[in-house]
Design an enzyme around this catalytic site. Sequence first.
Site, PDB file in Angstrom:
ATOM      1  N   ARG A  84       0.832  -1.202   0.000  1.00 58.43           N
ATOM      2  CA  ARG A  84       0.000   0.000   0.000  1.00 58.43           C
ATOM      3  C   ARG A  84       0.867   1.252   0.000  1.00 58.43           C
ATOM      4  O   ARG A  84       0.540   2.249  -0.648  1.00 58.43           O
ATOM      5  CB  ARG A  84      -0.944  -0.019   1.208  1.00 58.43           C
ATOM      6  N   LYS A 186      -2.574   6.807   1.371  1.00 60.10           N
ATOM      7  CA  LYS A 186      -2.351   7.286   2.743  1.00 60.10           C
ATOM      8  C   LYS A 186      -1.361   8.439   2.686  1.00 60.10           C
ATOM      9  O   LYS A 186      -0.212   8.326   3.124  1.00 60.10           O
ATOM     10  CB  LYS A 186      -1.821   6.122   3.596  1.00 60.10           C
ATOM     11  N   GLU A 222     -16.211   6.628   5.041  1.00 59.55           N
ATOM     12  CA  GLU A 222     -15.434   6.086   6.156  1.00 59.55           C
ATOM     13  C   GLU A 222     -15.293   7.085   7.287  1.00 59.55           C
ATOM     14  O   GLU A 222     -15.761   8.214   7.214  1.00 59.55           O
ATOM     15  CB  GLU A 222     -14.065   5.611   5.678  1.00 59.55           C
TER      16      GLU A 222
HETATM   17  C1  LIG Z   1      -4.932   3.906   7.898  1.00 64.75           C
HETATM   18  C2  LIG Z   1      -6.369   4.206   7.664  1.00 64.75           C
HETATM   19  C3  LIG Z   1      -7.375   3.251   7.826  1.00 64.75           C
HETATM   20  C4  LIG Z   1      -7.113   1.895   8.401  1.00 64.75           C
HETATM   21  O1  LIG Z   1      -6.339   1.083   7.599  1.00 64.75           O
HETATM   22  P1  LIG Z   1      -5.675  -0.231   8.205  1.00 64.75           P
HETATM   23  O2  LIG Z   1      -4.874  -0.775   7.098  1.00 64.75           O
HETATM   24  O3  LIG Z   1      -6.770  -1.138   8.604  1.00 64.75           O
HETATM   25  O4  LIG Z   1      -4.871   0.211   9.369  1.00 64.75           O
HETATM   26  C5  LIG Z   1      -8.667   3.608   7.501  1.00 64.75           C
HETATM   27  N1  LIG Z   1      -8.981   4.839   7.056  1.00 64.75           N
HETATM   28  C6  LIG Z   1      -8.049   5.791   6.913  1.00 64.75           C
HETATM   29  C7  LIG Z   1      -8.453   7.115   6.416  1.00 64.75           C
HETATM   30  C8  LIG Z   1      -6.723   5.498   7.208  1.00 64.75           C
HETATM   31  O5  LIG Z   1      -5.798   6.445   7.073  1.00 64.75           O
END
Ligand SMILES: *Cc1c(COP(=O)(O)O)cnc(C)c1O
Length: 343
Positions: A84, A186, A222
């Site tokens: 990722r 991210k 989300e």
């Molecule tokens: C990091 C993150 C998540 C969670 O991702 P994981 O891989 O499960 O830790 C969900 N939403 C956002 C906006 C994030 O930055």
Amino acid sequence: MSAEKREIDWENLGYGYIKTDYRYISYWKDGAWDEGTLTEDNQLHISEGSTALHYGQSCFEGMKAYRTKDGRINLFRPDQNAKRMQKSCERIMMPAFPEEQFLEAIQAVVKANESWVPPYGSGSTLYLRPFVIGVGDNLGIKPATEYIFSVFAVPVGLYFKGGLTPSNFIISDYDRAAPQGTGAAKVGGNYAASILPGQDARKRNFSDAIYLDPATHTKIEEVGSANFFGVTKDGTFVTPYSPSILPSITKYSLLYLAEHYLGMKAEERDVYVDNLDEFSEAGACGTAAVISPIGGIQTKDGFHAFHSETEVGPVTQKLYDLLTGIQFGDVEGPEGWIRKVEI
Ligand SMILES: *Cc1c(COP(=O)(O)O)cnc(C)c1O
């Protein structure tokens, strides 16, 4: 020093920065990453022209090291974080950090900070924060000429206070990420934009903001730092589908576990905010949040309560036990999910 000897109340750790002993750092220059090294220095000395500072050319990951009952240390699907992070880098024109080197860096940081890995049963874990930033002398909006990859580690407790006690969330009036934007990466900019809505939510006593799809404002996307899930009244595990959601590794793990371990129907699809009635349980999931049950959601039309505002629902509890059981080494997980740290 062992974890037991540290003067830390492992059961009551929060979610704040603590300087641990070592972090890993690697520099990219002239087309390649160097071999990287561990350092005790937690300060970065970078150019005032760094693209990370002005234009948000930065991305990060979040993962955890888990202490098992027999004193070993587990990583949960770290290859997924490596992949990722490469996608995040690609989206904002940073050089991808090689997966093998990423995994070695994680192993090295955990090993070097072994005494900071909280004891089994404390509920706490060692949070790992890999990141890439554009650095070097620069002025215009274009990719940097130099980069830093680093990983530091911090022991953490619960992200949302209360743990498996449900908490309430509020639908934000702000948008998080546009459909063709950077929501699925991210990258730093997404989070700068979410600080205000997140603080607004907490000021009003909600755990965090929930974002809707920016195009129609009818569908749940989300939470600011975690994905959303719901369990329908007829027992289907549902997570929202959208190109601008951050693809949570926890979310995809839960989709798999719901289907293959709990025999439930599991699907990614549209979740309409005016149809929350279809769910008997809901929650937020992510590495930091683990699984945080959602008691209710404040929408512009009123407050919608799920299973209970005080008690975790039965499916959420089962998923939590299964997920954390695998992470802490008490339950056999699917092939390849757990990587042991060689200590
Ligand atoms: C990091 C993150 C998540 C969670 O991702 P994981 O891989 O499960 O830790 C969900 N939403 C956002 C906006 C994030 O930055």
